[in-house]
Design a protein around this motif. Sequence first.
Motif: not given
Length: 176
Positions: A1-23
């Motif tokens: 399984m691919v291990q995704y590398r995510r940046n993690r900063v304690m108390g950080g601010s993050y921008f996200f895009t979350v998508t449905l499978r059916d566009r």
Amino acid sequence: MVQYRRNRVMGGSYFFTVTLRDRKSTVLIDHLEFLREAVRKTREARPFTIEAWVVLPEHMHALWTLPPDDADYSSRWRSIKSHFTHQLAKQIPINRNTKGEYALWQRRFWEHTLRDDVDFSRHIDYIHYNPVKHGHVKQVKDWPYSSFHRFVAKTVYPLNWGCANNDTFDQYQFGE
């Protein structure tokens, strides 16, 4: 399984895009009450600050700030997606994948750790302008599923921000 590398900063601010499978789906705005409830329940269990959010028919963008001692945004998204899916499944049939899991969401989400105030501001602008970018409305103010209206109420943006007839709009640069 691919291990995704995510940046993690304690108390950080993050921008996200979350998508449905059916566009082509409209389920996020059709069942916004389930999404709101999922976010509320998740924030009760694992607090975070919502800086900005826009919900489109088949995807959403959010900007969060986590508590100072916390960098775990993944479990929060897992919780939101799970709560929403289970509520939705009580109302409409949802296909399952070969593993028997609900096949509603794209498996992962896109995350960007915000670097500074300029990065933070540009991503908030991007979030709020996104419904226009995707052709859902002609003016930012016309999209009801956005934190833009909260920003207008706090006088961060003028109501006509993002409109073609707003002379100051050309100065904004958008991008993920």
